[in-house]
Motif scaffolding. Structure first.
Motif, PDB file in Angstrom:
ATOM      1  N   ILE A   1       0.835  -1.203   0.000  1.00 24.84           N
ATOM      2  CA  ILE A   1       0.000   0.000   0.000  1.00 24.84           C
ATOM      3  C   ILE A   1       0.869   1.253   0.000  1.00 24.84           C
ATOM      4  N   GLY A   2       1.899   1.260   0.822  1.00 25.60           N
ATOM      5  CA  GLY A   2       2.752   2.439   0.956  1.00 25.60           C
ATOM      6  C   GLY A   2       3.412   2.867  -0.343  1.00 25.60           C
ATOM      7  N   PHE A   3       3.854   1.906  -1.146  1.00 29.31           N
ATOM      8  CA  PHE A   3       4.471   2.222  -2.435  1.00 29.31           C
ATOM      9  C   PHE A   3       3.498   1.998  -3.592  1.00 29.31           C
ATOM     10  N   ASN A   4       2.233   1.757  -3.243  1.00 27.79           N
ATOM     11  CA  ASN A   4       1.177   1.591  -4.229  1.00 27.79           C
ATOM     12  C   ASN A   4       1.506   0.494  -5.242  1.00 27.79           C
ATOM     13  N   LEU A   5       2.160  -0.581  -4.755  1.00 28.58           N
ATOM     14  CA  LEU A   5       2.496  -1.688  -5.653  1.00 28.58           C
ATOM     15  C   LEU A   5       1.229  -2.360  -6.180  1.00 28.58           C
ATOM     16  N   CYS A   6       0.195  -2.355  -5.362  1.00 27.33           N
ATOM     17  CA  CYS A   6      -1.122  -2.797  -5.824  1.00 27.33           C
ATOM     18  C   CYS A   6      -2.088  -1.658  -5.558  1.00 27.33           C
ATOM     19  N   PRO A   7      -2.463  -0.918  -6.590  1.00 25.00           N
ATOM     20  CA  PRO A   7      -3.327   0.240  -6.386  1.00 25.00           C
ATOM     21  C   PRO A   7      -4.731  -0.131  -5.905  1.00 25.00           C
ATOM     22  N   PHE A   8      -5.052  -1.413  -5.866  1.00 21.43           N
ATOM     23  CA  PHE A   8      -6.382  -1.857  -5.450  1.00 21.43           C
ATOM     24  C   PHE A   8      -6.409  -2.299  -3.987  1.00 21.43           C
ATOM     25  N   ALA A   9      -5.250  -2.428  -3.368  1.00 24.60           N
ATOM     26  CA  ALA A   9      -5.167  -2.985  -2.012  1.00 24.60           C
ATOM     27  C   ALA A   9      -5.648  -2.023  -0.926  1.00 24.60           C
ATOM     28  N   LYS A  10      -5.372  -0.756  -1.089  1.00 23.17           N
ATOM     29  CA  LYS A  10      -5.667   0.208  -0.022  1.00 23.17           C
ATOM     30  C   LYS A  10      -7.149   0.227   0.354  1.00 23.17           C
ATOM     31  N   ALA A  11      -8.023   0.241  -0.623  1.00 21.70           N
ATOM     32  CA  ALA A  11      -9.462   0.341  -0.344  1.00 21.70           C
ATOM     33  C   ALA A  11      -9.970  -0.864   0.444  1.00 21.70           C
ATOM     34  N   VAL A  12      -9.632  -2.077   0.013  1.00 23.54           N
ATOM     35  CA  VAL A  12     -10.134  -3.257   0.733  1.00 23.54           C
ATOM     36  C   VAL A  12      -9.482  -3.393   2.106  1.00 23.54           C
TER      37      VAL A  12
ATOM     38  N   SER B   1     -13.834  -8.868  -8.441  1.00 26.14           N
ATOM     39  CA  SER B   1     -13.212  -7.693  -7.808  1.00 26.14           C
ATOM     40  C   SER B   1     -12.017  -7.216  -8.622  1.00 26.14           C
ATOM     41  N   VAL B   2     -11.237  -8.158  -9.115  1.00 25.03           N
ATOM     42  CA  VAL B   2     -10.076  -7.802  -9.941  1.00 25.03           C
ATOM     43  C   VAL B   2     -10.548  -7.116 -11.220  1.00 25.03           C
ATOM     44  N   ASP B   3     -11.552  -7.689 -11.861  1.00 24.20           N
ATOM     45  CA  ASP B   3     -12.067  -7.112 -13.109  1.00 24.20           C
ATOM     46  C   ASP B   3     -12.579  -5.689 -12.897  1.00 24.20           C
ATOM     47  N   ARG B   4     -13.337  -5.457 -11.809  1.00 29.04           N
ATOM     48  CA  ARG B   4     -13.859  -4.109 -11.522  1.00 29.04           C
ATOM     49  C   ARG B   4     -12.726  -3.126 -11.253  1.00 29.04           C
ATOM     50  N   ALA B   5     -11.741  -3.577 -10.477  1.00 26.07           N
ATOM     51  CA  ALA B   5     -10.630  -2.680 -10.139  1.00 26.07           C
ATOM     52  C   ALA B   5      -9.822  -2.318 -11.374  1.00 26.07           C
TER      53      ALA B   5
ATOM     54  N   ALA C   1     -10.841  -2.347 -14.499  1.00 23.52           N
ATOM     55  CA  ALA C   1     -11.655  -1.508 -15.395  1.00 23.52           C
ATOM     56  C   ALA C   1     -11.695  -0.058 -14.936  1.00 23.52           C
ATOM     57  N   ALA C   2     -11.603   0.163 -13.633  1.00 28.28           N
ATOM     58  CA  ALA C   2     -11.677   1.524 -13.094  1.00 28.28           C
ATOM     59  C   ALA C   2     -10.315   2.214 -13.038  1.00 28.28           C
ATOM     60  N   TYR C   3      -9.255   1.475 -13.317  1.00 23.76           N
ATOM     61  CA  TYR C   3      -7.909   2.023 -13.178  1.00 23.76           C
ATOM     62  C   TYR C   3      -7.374   2.441 -14.543  1.00 23.76           C
ATOM     63  N   PRO C   4      -6.912   3.687 -14.661  1.00 21.65           N
ATOM     64  CA  PRO C   4      -6.342   4.115 -15.947  1.00 21.65           C
ATOM     65  C   PRO C   4      -5.006   3.402 -16.205  1.00 21.65           C
ATOM     66  N   GLU C   5      -4.873   2.856 -17.374  1.00 17.57           N
ATOM     67  CA  GLU C   5      -3.655   2.189 -17.808  1.00 17.57           C
ATOM     68  C   GLU C   5      -3.185   1.090 -16.840  1.00 17.57           C
ATOM     69  N   PRO C   6      -3.991   0.050 -16.622  1.00 15.04           N
ATOM     70  CA  PRO C   6      -3.576  -1.013 -15.711  1.00 15.04           C
ATOM     71  C   PRO C   6      -2.317  -1.757 -16.163  1.00 15.04           C
ATOM     72  N   ASP C   7      -2.064  -1.763 -17.468  1.00 17.53           N
ATOM     73  CA  ASP C   7      -0.862  -2.433 -17.963  1.00 17.53           C
ATOM     74  C   ASP C   7       0.421  -1.739 -17.515  1.00 17.53           C
ATOM     75  N   ALA C   8       0.318  -0.482 -17.132  1.00 11.72           N
ATOM     76  CA  ALA C   8       1.498   0.276 -16.697  1.00 11.72           C
ATOM     77  C   ALA C   8       1.892  -0.034 -15.252  1.00 11.72           C
ATOM     78  N   ILE C   9       1.029  -0.738 -14.523  1.00  8.14           N
ATOM     79  CA  ILE C   9       1.311  -1.028 -13.111  1.00  8.14           C
ATOM     80  C   ILE C   9       2.613  -1.801 -12.944  1.00  8.14           C
ATOM     81  N   ILE C  10       2.809  -2.820 -13.742  1.00  7.95           N
ATOM     82  CA  ILE C  10       4.002  -3.664 -13.610  1.00  7.95           C
ATOM     83  C   ILE C  10       5.268  -2.850 -13.841  1.00  7.95           C
ATOM     84  N   GLU C  11       5.305  -2.068 -14.916  1.00  9.84           N
ATOM     85  CA  GLU C  11       6.496  -1.267 -15.208  1.00  9.84           C
ATOM     86  C   GLU C  11       6.755  -0.237 -14.108  1.00  9.84           C
TER      87      GLU C  11
END
Length: 188
Positions: free
Chosen positions: A28-39, A152-156, A158-168
């Motif tokens: 969460i702190g480094f936003n490695l998973c942008p979907f983790a903080k909310a849950v 939950s993964v699909d919704r997250a 879909a709501a996240y801009p450029e999800p493919d950029a997360i890994i990079e």
């Protein structure tokens, strides 16, 4: 008085604290998973510290956790971290076990409903060296099988801009931090 767990060095409370520190500081702190903080903020992350000491016992408990997640509304438990510090400490054995986890998903007819993500203290992506920083994105203080709901993964995503950029972005983040910085981040 020492409990059996304390005598063996198995301290579930300490293990859970270490996992929470990793979640809060790294994931969460480094936003490695942008979907983790909310849950996590909604207390929808179930952390189970397994006392399994064999692969068979772990697979049985994994099946129980899959069924529990299937049968529990997402607003109560959205995701489960099954932490298993006493089994599969070797990353190659752990990696092989992931095939068993996927086979269990299929046997329980949960393929497409749940998925298993993997975290391990010695995680190593194919084609990398053990000390390559990008491996840190999937490193955790203990071996963890992370159960996620596909919906939950699909919704997250879909709501996240450029999800493919997360890994990079994650690789750039951990490279900037480096192995020493990572270890310092997760230290007491």
């Amino acid at each position: 008085m020492q409990t059996h767990a304390q005598i063996d060095g198995f301290d579930p409370e300490r293990i859970e604290r270490d996992v929470r520190r990793w979640l809060e500081r790294a994931v969460i702190g480094f936003n490695l998973c942008p979907f983790a903080k909310a849950v996590y903020a909604k207390h929808q992350v179930r952390i189970v510290v397994s006392d399994a000491s064999t692969e068979r016992a772990l697979l049985e408990q994994l099946g129980e956790e899959m069924a529990l997640l299937r049968d529990t509304p997402a607003d109560e438990i959205d995701t489960t971290l099954l932490v298993h510090p006493q089994v599969l400490g070797d990353f190659l054995d752990y990696n092989d076990f992931l095939d068993d986890a996927d086979a269990l998903l299929e046997a329980l007819e949960l393929d497409g409903v749940l998925q298993v993500a993997s975290f391990h203290p010695h995680y190593q992506f194919a084609g990398t060296e053990p000390d390559d920083a990008e491996n840190l994105t999937n490193r955790a203080p203990f071996p963890i099988l992370h159960l996620l709901r596909e919906d939950s993964v699909d919704r997250a995503v879909a709501a996240y801009p450029e999800p493919d950029a997360i890994i990079e972005r994650n690789i750039a983040t951990v490279r900037g931090l480096g192995v020493d910085g990572w270890n310092k981040l997760l230290g007491d």
